[in-house]
Design a protein around this motif. Structure first.
Motif, PDB file in Angstrom:
ATOM      1  N   THR A   1      26.243  13.409   2.694  1.00  0.00           N
ATOM      2  CA  THR A   1      27.633  13.667   2.310  1.00  0.00           C
ATOM      3  C   THR A   1      27.845  15.162   2.125  1.00  0.00           C
ATOM      4  N   GLY A   2      29.087  15.586   2.269  1.00  0.00           N
ATOM      5  CA  GLY A   2      29.437  16.981   2.033  1.00  0.00           C
ATOM      6  C   GLY A   2      28.726  17.921   2.983  1.00  0.00           C
ATOM      7  N   ASP A   3      28.162  18.983   2.409  1.00  0.00           N
ATOM      8  CA  ASP A   3      27.483  19.999   3.217  1.00  0.00           C
ATOM      9  C   ASP A   3      26.203  19.470   3.870  1.00  0.00           C
ATOM     10  N   LYS A   4      25.636  18.429   3.280  1.00  0.00           N
ATOM     11  CA  LYS A   4      24.397  17.875   3.843  1.00  0.00           C
ATOM     12  C   LYS A   4      24.617  17.257   5.214  1.00  0.00           C
ATOM     13  N   LYS A   5      25.853  16.905   5.522  1.00  0.00           N
ATOM     14  CA  LYS A   5      26.150  16.348   6.838  1.00  0.00           C
ATOM     15  C   LYS A   5      25.835  17.335   7.950  1.00  0.00           C
ATOM     16  N   ILE A   6      26.095  18.611   7.685  1.00  0.00           N
ATOM     17  CA  ILE A   6      25.844  19.643   8.701  1.00  0.00           C
ATOM     18  C   ILE A   6      24.350  19.753   8.969  1.00  0.00           C
ATOM     19  N   ILE A   7      23.553  19.753   7.891  1.00  0.00           N
ATOM     20  CA  ILE A   7      22.096  19.824   8.047  1.00  0.00           C
ATOM     21  C   ILE A   7      21.580  18.556   8.718  1.00  0.00           C
ATOM     22  N   GLY A   8      22.136  17.399   8.311  1.00  0.00           N
ATOM     23  CA  GLY A   8      21.734  16.147   8.930  1.00  0.00           C
ATOM     24  C   GLY A   8      22.066  16.102  10.415  1.00  0.00           C
ATOM     25  N   SER A   9      23.222  16.627  10.776  1.00  0.00           N
ATOM     26  CA  SER A   9      23.607  16.682  12.180  1.00  0.00           C
ATOM     27  C   SER A   9      22.664  17.577  12.974  1.00  0.00           C
TER      28      SER A   9
ATOM     29  N   LEU B   1      19.454  18.223  12.236  1.00  0.00           N
ATOM     30  CA  LEU B   1      18.163  17.557  12.356  1.00  0.00           C
ATOM     31  C   LEU B   1      18.218  16.414  13.372  1.00  0.00           C
ATOM     32  N   MET B   2      19.326  15.679  13.376  1.00  0.00           N
ATOM     33  CA  MET B   2      19.474  14.590  14.340  1.00  0.00           C
ATOM     34  C   MET B   2      19.522  15.134  15.772  1.00  0.00           C
ATOM     35  N   SER B   3      20.265  16.207  15.992  1.00  0.00           N
ATOM     36  CA  SER B   3      20.367  16.807  17.321  1.00  0.00           C
ATOM     37  C   SER B   3      19.032  17.392  17.761  1.00  0.00           C
ATOM     38  N   PHE B   4      18.335  18.046  16.835  1.00  0.00           N
ATOM     39  CA  PHE B   4      17.051  18.667  17.159  1.00  0.00           C
ATOM     40  C   PHE B   4      16.004  17.622  17.518  1.00  0.00           C
ATOM     41  N   THR B   5      15.898  16.559  16.716  1.00  0.00           N
ATOM     42  CA  THR B   5      14.913  15.518  17.003  1.00  0.00           C
ATOM     43  C   THR B   5      15.287  14.715  18.252  1.00  0.00           C
TER      44      THR B   5
END
Length: 337
Positions: free
Chosen positions: A271-279, A281-285
């Motif tokens: 949620t929030g700013d963590k979505k950007i980091i999650g996106s 990591l998902m794109s990188f993996t």
């Protein structure tokens, strides 16, 4: 002080978001180019006379075909959806189902074909004649067909579960977890754990067998000369090396993707700013995941002198054919005049 922290945090997130954008745009394009070239070169090499009757090389050939299908279909559809507003998967029910089905099934088959190559090399390196008898091209034909059928059937639930909801997605609730764990275990953990197990068993076979004794025993029963035996053993050893390096890198790339994917499915929602980091990591993996289906030609080229030699011979053959065809046409045109 707090304003500075906020500004630095905002700058960091903006940088991550920008990196994600460029990574999801240029990454698939680069992988498509080098992957397509690599798969075509694999096909050229493994269809050569020297390798076409070898069971392990046949598994590599079939795996390269499915790797090509995986990167061309998976990467192009993802790139189109991420950057070119190609929303057919979210508007067309049939395309939604079949895209979800094929982006799982095709990589799965490619992965299990590499597992078959590991099993084949374990058989061929065994001291037991009975096990070595399973390392044959006619058995490889049957095994490839079985793996394709199992892959197609085992993923058939995707055709039922995926639908427009309103975007293309699987059934909600417990089935979402099942679908994620199916990919993590059936595509990722299970085949690669078995690959590593058979890789260790192959190394054990190589260390604890006396190749010279086996060759001498076989020479007594099989009427072929010593040079042919040495050439066969050399081919066998280099295919084992190619397969072991392939397994090591494949396990690293796929398991990295599956570990994060499992956390994404089972862990707390971003949620929030963590979505950007999650996106990010998902794109990188995801790029790591598709890199696994791009790398094979470059691994084979770096690890095997036999592969390099056969590949260069095939290139020369095709150049000679092209030049020969052109010279014949020139002669025909000249005579026509």
């Amino acid at each position: 002080m707090s304003n500075r922290n906020l500004s630095s945090s905002s700058l960091f997130l903006a940088t991550i978001d920008n990196i994600t954008f460029h990574m999801t745009y240029y990454g698939p394009i680069i992988l498509l180019i080098i992957g397509t070239i690599g798969c075509l070169c694999n096909f050229l090499t493994f269809t050569s006379r020297q390798l076409r009757e070898n069971s392990c090389a046949f598994y590599f050939l079939c795996s390269s075909i499915f790797e090509f299908l995986s990167i061309t279909f998976g990467l192009t559809s993802r790139l189109a959806a991420d950057h070119f507003d190609y929303n057919l998967q979210h508007t067309n029910r049939i395309f939604c189902k079949f895209r979800a089905y094929f982006v799982t099934t095709i990589p799965l088959i490619a992965t299990y074909l590499i597992l078959l190559s590991a099993i084949d090399r374990y058989m061929s390196s065994s001291i037991h004649v009975y096990l070595r008898s399973f390392s044959q091209i006619k058995i490889a034909y049957r095994n490839v067909l079985i793996v394709i059928i199992i892959g197609l059937i085992s993923c058939s639930h995707i055709l039922i579960s995926y639908d427009l909801r309103p975007k293309c997605a699987t059934l909600r609730g417990i089935y979402t977890i099942f679908d994620g764990m199916f990919v993590v275990f059936w595509v990722g953990l299970i085949p690669h754990i078995f690959m590593l197990i058979f890789g260790c068993m192959i190394l054990k076979n190589i260390r604890h067998t006396r190749q010279r004794r086996i060759i001498k025993m076989e020479i007594k029963h099989i009427n072929i000369n010593q040079n042919q035996h040495q050439n066969y053993h050399k081919t066998d050893a280099q295919l084992i090396l190619m397969m072991l390096v392939q397994i090591g890198l494949s396990s690293l790339l796929i398991l990295t993707r599956m570990i994060y994917y499992a956390y994404y499915i089972l862990g707390p929602l971003f949620t929030g700013d963590k979505k950007i980091i999650g996106s990010f990591l998902m794109s990188f993996t995801t790029l790591l995941y598709y890199t696994n289906y791009v790398k094979s030609f470059y691994i084979y080229t770096l690890t095997s002198q036999l592969f390099r030699t056969v590949f260069l011979q095939r290139i020369k053959e095709y150049i000679q054919k092209i030049c020969g065809t052109r010279s014949k046409r020139s002669v025909e045109l000249y005579r026509g005049k």
